[in-house]
Design a protein around this motif. Sequence first.
Motif, mmCIF file in Angstrom:
data_model
loop_
_atom_site.group_PDB
_atom_site.id
_atom_site.type_symbol
_atom_site.label_atom_id
_atom_site.label_comp_id
_atom_site.label_asym_id
_atom_site.label_seq_id
_atom_site.Cartn_x
_atom_site.Cartn_y
_atom_site.Cartn_z
ATOM 1 N N LEU A 49 -29.843 -11.614 29.690
ATOM 2 C CA LEU A 49 -29.747 -11.897 28.364
ATOM 3 C C LEU A 49 -28.622 -10.934 27.715
ATOM 4 C CD1 LEU A 49 -32.639 -12.844 28.903
ATOM 5 C CD2 LEU A 49 -33.260 -12.231 26.640
ATOM 6 N N ASP A 50 -28.058 -11.197 26.673
ATOM 7 C CA ASP A 50 -27.371 -10.152 25.819
ATOM 8 C C ASP A 50 -27.628 -10.498 24.542
ATOM 9 O OD1 ASP A 50 -25.883 -8.356 25.581
ATOM 10 O OD2 ASP A 50 -23.807 -9.113 25.984
ATOM 11 N N ALA A 51 -27.229 -9.556 23.612
ATOM 12 C CA ALA A 51 -27.377 -9.970 22.074
ATOM 13 C C ALA A 51 -26.278 -8.966 21.402
ATOM 14 C CB ALA A 51 -28.700 -8.915 21.714
ATOM 15 N N CYS A 52 -25.700 -9.391 20.269
ATOM 16 C CA CYS A 52 -24.739 -8.670 19.408
ATOM 17 C C CYS A 52 -24.998 -9.159 17.990
ATOM 18 C CB CYS A 52 -23.408 -9.092 20.075
ATOM 19 S SG CYS A 52 -22.987 -10.574 19.305
ATOM 20 N N VAL A 53 -24.290 -8.160 17.147
ATOM 21 C CA VAL A 53 -24.399 -8.593 15.655
ATOM 22 C C VAL A 53 -22.827 -8.899 15.308
ATOM 23 C CG1 VAL A 53 -24.731 -7.857 13.141
ATOM 24 C CG2 VAL A 53 -26.448 -7.305 15.113
ATOM 25 N N ALA A 82 -32.216 -7.310 38.845
ATOM 26 C CA ALA A 82 -31.782 -6.425 37.621
ATOM 27 C C ALA A 82 -30.210 -7.142 37.296
ATOM 28 C CB ALA A 82 -31.512 -5.130 38.036
ATOM 29 N N PRO A 83 -30.329 -7.817 36.177
ATOM 30 C CA PRO A 83 -28.852 -8.482 35.949
ATOM 31 C C PRO A 83 -27.950 -7.623 35.448
ATOM 32 C CG PRO A 83 -30.466 -8.635 33.899
ATOM 33 C CD PRO A 83 -31.339 -7.955 35.008
ATOM 34 N N GLY A 84 -28.152 -6.268 35.090
ATOM 35 C CA GLY A 84 -26.992 -5.372 34.834
ATOM 36 C C GLY A 84 -26.852 -5.516 33.266
ATOM 37 N N SER A 85 -26.484 -4.282 32.701
ATOM 38 C CA SER A 85 -26.261 -4.053 31.361
ATOM 39 C C SER A 85 -24.833 -4.388 30.918
ATOM 40 C CB SER A 85 -26.611 -2.766 30.892
ATOM 41 O OG SER A 85 -26.258 -2.486 29.640
ATOM 42 N N ASN A 86 -24.741 -5.102 29.706
ATOM 43 C CA ASN A 86 -23.080 -5.049 29.376
ATOM 44 C C ASN A 86 -22.906 -3.948 28.033
ATOM 45 O OD1 ASN A 86 -20.844 -6.480 28.864
ATOM 46 N ND2 ASN A 86 -21.310 -7.136 26.979
ATOM 47 N N SER A 87 -23.801 -2.708 28.503
ATOM 48 C CA SER A 87 -23.554 -1.683 27.300
ATOM 49 C C SER A 87 -24.363 -0.487 27.962
ATOM 50 C CB SER A 87 -24.285 -2.152 25.892
ATOM 51 O OG SER A 87 -24.162 -1.345 25.076
ATOM 52 N N GLY A 120 -25.426 -17.100 36.283
ATOM 53 C CA GLY A 120 -26.127 -15.892 35.802
ATOM 54 C C GLY A 120 -26.166 -15.150 34.722
ATOM 55 N N PRO A 121 -25.988 -13.951 34.790
ATOM 56 C CA PRO A 121 -26.054 -13.417 33.095
ATOM 57 C C PRO A 121 -24.728 -13.738 32.401
ATOM 58 C CG PRO A 121 -26.657 -11.732 35.101
ATOM 59 C CD PRO A 121 -26.057 -13.012 35.694
ATOM 60 N N LEU A 122 -25.171 -13.457 30.949
ATOM 61 C CA LEU A 122 -24.521 -13.664 29.893
ATOM 62 C C LEU A 122 -23.771 -12.635 29.142
ATOM 63 C CD1 LEU A 122 -26.049 -16.871 28.516
ATOM 64 C CD2 LEU A 122 -24.391 -16.909 30.224
ATOM 65 N N SER A 123 -22.751 -12.512 28.705
ATOM 66 C CA SER A 123 -22.407 -11.496 27.997
ATOM 67 C C SER A 123 -21.290 -11.854 26.678
ATOM 68 C CB SER A 123 -21.383 -10.459 28.883
ATOM 69 O OG SER A 123 -21.952 -10.027 29.852
ATOM 70 N N LEU A 124 -21.989 -11.056 25.586
ATOM 71 C CA LEU A 124 -21.413 -11.549 24.265
ATOM 72 C C LEU A 124 -20.395 -10.434 23.818
ATOM 73 C CD1 LEU A 124 -24.610 -12.417 22.360
ATOM 74 C CD2 LEU A 124 -22.699 -13.885 22.872
ATOM 75 N N VAL A 125 -19.517 -10.553 23.001
ATOM 76 C CA VAL A 125 -18.471 -10.186 22.598
ATOM 77 C C VAL A 125 -18.011 -10.494 21.140
ATOM 78 C CG1 VAL A 125 -16.124 -9.427 22.758
ATOM 79 C CG2 VAL A 125 -17.263 -9.850 24.647
ATOM 80 N N PRO A 152 -34.250 -5.246 29.254
ATOM 81 C CA PRO A 152 -33.836 -5.219 27.715
ATOM 82 C C PRO A 152 -32.260 -5.345 27.550
ATOM 83 C CG PRO A 152 -34.323 -3.156 28.615
ATOM 84 C CD PRO A 152 -34.313 -3.745 29.983
ATOM 85 N N ALA A 153 -32.212 -6.020 26.324
ATOM 86 C CA ALA A 153 -30.864 -6.136 25.817
ATOM 87 C C ALA A 153 -31.290 -6.087 24.302
ATOM 88 C CB ALA A 153 -30.322 -7.637 25.912
ATOM 89 N N ALA A 154 -30.326 -5.194 23.761
ATOM 90 C CA ALA A 154 -30.595 -4.805 22.401
ATOM 91 C C ALA A 154 -29.275 -4.622 21.357
ATOM 92 C CB ALA A 154 -31.200 -3.293 22.409
ATOM 93 N N THR A 155 -29.569 -4.599 20.292
ATOM 94 C CA THR A 155 -28.412 -4.700 19.340
ATOM 95 C C THR A 155 -28.913 -4.105 17.991
ATOM 96 O OG1 THR A 155 -26.556 -5.848 18.225
ATOM 97 C CG2 THR A 155 -28.687 -7.097 18.163
ATOM 98 N N VAL A 156 -27.986 -3.598 17.005
ATOM 99 C CA VAL A 156 -28.203 -2.666 15.876
ATOM 100 C C VAL A 156 -27.689 -3.824 14.698
ATOM 101 C CG1 VAL A 156 -28.233 -0.618 14.474
ATOM 102 C CG2 VAL A 156 -28.519 -0.705 17.101
ATOM 103 N N ASP A 157 -28.432 -3.953 13.863
ATOM 104 C CA ASP A 157 -27.904 -4.883 12.568
ATOM 105 C C ASP A 157 -27.185 -4.040 11.623
ATOM 106 O OD1 ASP A 157 -29.817 -4.168 10.934
ATOM 107 O OD2 ASP A 157 -31.133 -5.913 11.239
ATOM 108 N N GLN A 158 -26.727 -4.469 10.784
ATOM 109 C CA GLN A 158 -26.160 -3.831 9.536
ATOM 110 C C GLN A 158 -26.971 -2.783 8.618
ATOM 111 O OE1 GLN A 158 -23.996 -6.831 7.480
ATOM 112 N NE2 GLN A 158 -22.134 -6.812 8.753
ATOM 113 N N GLU A 159 -28.087 -2.916 8.648
ATOM 114 C CA GLU A 159 -29.134 -2.085 7.825
ATOM 115 C C GLU A 159 -29.790 -1.010 8.752
ATOM 116 O OE1 GLU A 159 -29.619 -2.566 4.830
ATOM 117 O OE2 GLU A 159 -28.201 -4.219 4.954
ATOM 118 N N GLY A 160 -29.314 -1.058 9.998
ATOM 119 C CA GLY A 160 -29.866 0.054 10.956
ATOM 120 C C GLY A 160 -31.291 -0.386 11.855
ATOM 121 N N THR A 161 -31.394 -1.638 11.764
ATOM 122 C CA THR A 161 -32.565 -2.022 12.370
ATOM 123 C C THR A 161 -31.974 -2.456 13.751
ATOM 124 O OG1 THR A 161 -33.634 -2.957 10.363
ATOM 125 C CG2 THR A 161 -34.586 -3.665 12.494
#
Length: 735
Positions: free
Chosen positions: A537-541, A358-363, A581-586, A479-488
């Motif tokens: 993984l990581d994801a962001c908007v 388990a790579p751990g969560s950035n959020s 290893g894991p990557l984290s986005l800001v 899982p890595a997740a993010t929410v865009d400006q439209e709320g998706t």
Amino acid sequence: MSRRRLLQVAGGGAVAVTAGAGVWAWFGPRAPLSQVAAPALEREAAASGAEQAFLHVIAHADDSLYFMNPALEQSVRSGARSVTVCLTGGESDGRNTAEHGRGDRLPPRDRAAFARARTNGLRAAHAVMATGDPLSPWDVEAISLLPGFQVEVQSLRAAPHNQLVFMELVEARTVSEPRAHSLRGLWLGATGTLSTLRPEATPVQRTFEYTRDQVVDSLIALLERVRPTVVRTLDPNAVHAPHPAPRTDDPRLRGLFYYDHQDHTASAYFAQAALAGYWGREHNRPTVVESYLGYETEALPNNLDLPAARRKARLLSVYGWADGRDCGDRAGCGDRKVGGSALDGWSRNWTRSTRLRAPGSNSWLRPLKDGRLAAFAVLDGAAVCWAETAPGNGRFSGPHLLGGRMFQGQIHAVSHPGGALQLFVSRTVLPARNQAHRRELLTALQNGTARDGVPTFGAWESLGVPDAAPVRSLETGFPAATVDQEGTVHVFARDWQGGVGYRSGARGTDWSLWRRLAPPTVPGGPAGRVPGVVDGLDACVDSEGLVHVVAPGKEVHHWVSKEPGELPEPTGGTSLPDPAGPLSLVPLGDGAVRLAYRQSATARVLLAERQGSASWRLAARYEPVGGYGRVAAAAVGKPARTVVLAARDGAGELRYALNDADQDGPGRWQTGKVPHSGAAAIGQDPDGRAVLAVLGNDARLHAVRQRDTGADGPFQKWTVQQPRRGQAGPPDRTG
């Protein structure tokens, strides 16, 4: 032989410490099991008051030294109770000689002696970790975990809270070839029972035949005696290798060719089944689970710095009897197949890496609508939440139960535009009648706030996995997740093919089918090769509304959408140093995004930046502090212009650093002396002050916040929250 005869043995060990001359308490073959069990049980009762305790479940004597260190040594040296249970005898071919010895120089087979030599080596290594002396004596006895069965227990006399337990089940004696008489065969039902092998000079009175349920029940009994706050296992989600499937005429044993040893994977399955049973019973403190990669590390970039690798290698050399010490046991004082080759020999890549499945969560620390912070974690396989009692006061209530069963890793939480939270997690479904062994991803959407201020959530909803076939689903990433400006909401996970799958849902519902991102463009060859993309993984908007996804492999992979609302596409090679290893986005302002991770082979923390459509550039190299795993990263402040990083150091404790986003160069590391599990979390209070949180090895939430805002703002003292006691606990906060 008389019941109380003491045998002088040096270096024959079972679970934790030396290879040296130890005193074995020998009980004759007619001694009742109840009589031989009492001393160990008394020690267990005396040790029950500790705030933390560790249980390591391994398949072979060297597994914890190769794959769980340096965490194992940190646990042994912490003063907390540390127990290692080894499921098999690890008898292999019965020849205690170099792994690649010449046929004309091979000694005769003696599996009982080789099994004893391996336990001698393990106990010597544990003794060095605990006392510095490989010949520190051990007390050895046979105890009963189940009526009618015996296991060997070794306790380090100088530190009796360090124990080794040996079940001595027959090993597969092959990495991947299907064998009915093996842990895997027992798990799959290809054999009804699996026999034990008695090592030389064991106090265990005879061999035994274990059913699958009896192995599970034995581990449950051990869990109830140790009452661990941290359980460490080998990898239950081995990744398949690009080789033909091993041949077998037994359909129950058919399967893929995996990177890892079949005994490693099966031992993790048995540990999961035991944990499921243990969590179904009332107990007085919750459990965190960590699972470690095994042979797959051979195919991945090394992730430890050289000092950590050398320390692992020195302990493995003790285990491997490289010093030729005389322990007084004719069976041998260690495992010559390992010898002194761990750092630069055939197993060098195992020695130079320690990776969590388990790579751990950035959020996992997020603000609620009123500015209070909520932290999320997995305890006893279920989701829990801690919530601040008032905005910015630093006092958390909880943990509050959010439901679920057999959850793995850490929870990933995202915030919707209106402030509601949504949680994502991975779950294992164990095999049962009409139920296949599989993994799935789940989500829960916040639907309100209780009167006591704790967020409430709807029922956990299965998102399935990118590859629905049960055997393929077991390789699904976290899982890595993010929410865009439209709320998706967009959720991403590594798929079975070594790529990235995703689903999207408007307002966190009405989900699309699973689809796949285009394979990354990899210079010098095609992408998608297993292991291809590695979990982490990581994801962001970003501030322009573009969705970014990053994934580690043998290099940094990056996808970004060209326009808001579009699918992320691969950007080509990033030209950044290889990741460990894991990557984290800001995300920052003006479309800028920063990326925090560790460099392969050095574990050094790096900070890279991409401005708009420009290429990635390296912005900072932080002072080396060792460690492994995810580097948590976030921007805080009003506006959010202070970049905060938090990471595990070489001592297993937290380091954190802050710097101004307008300036290049690293921040100065500060130390938070909190041994912890998983990745740290970073948030901010209503005033823009940074807040750091970790889940300690005591299964409690530890948190600290700044006194003042900005990169130079000092921090207050760490606070610790009380854990939930027992399974009854508070009500479930999900629908």
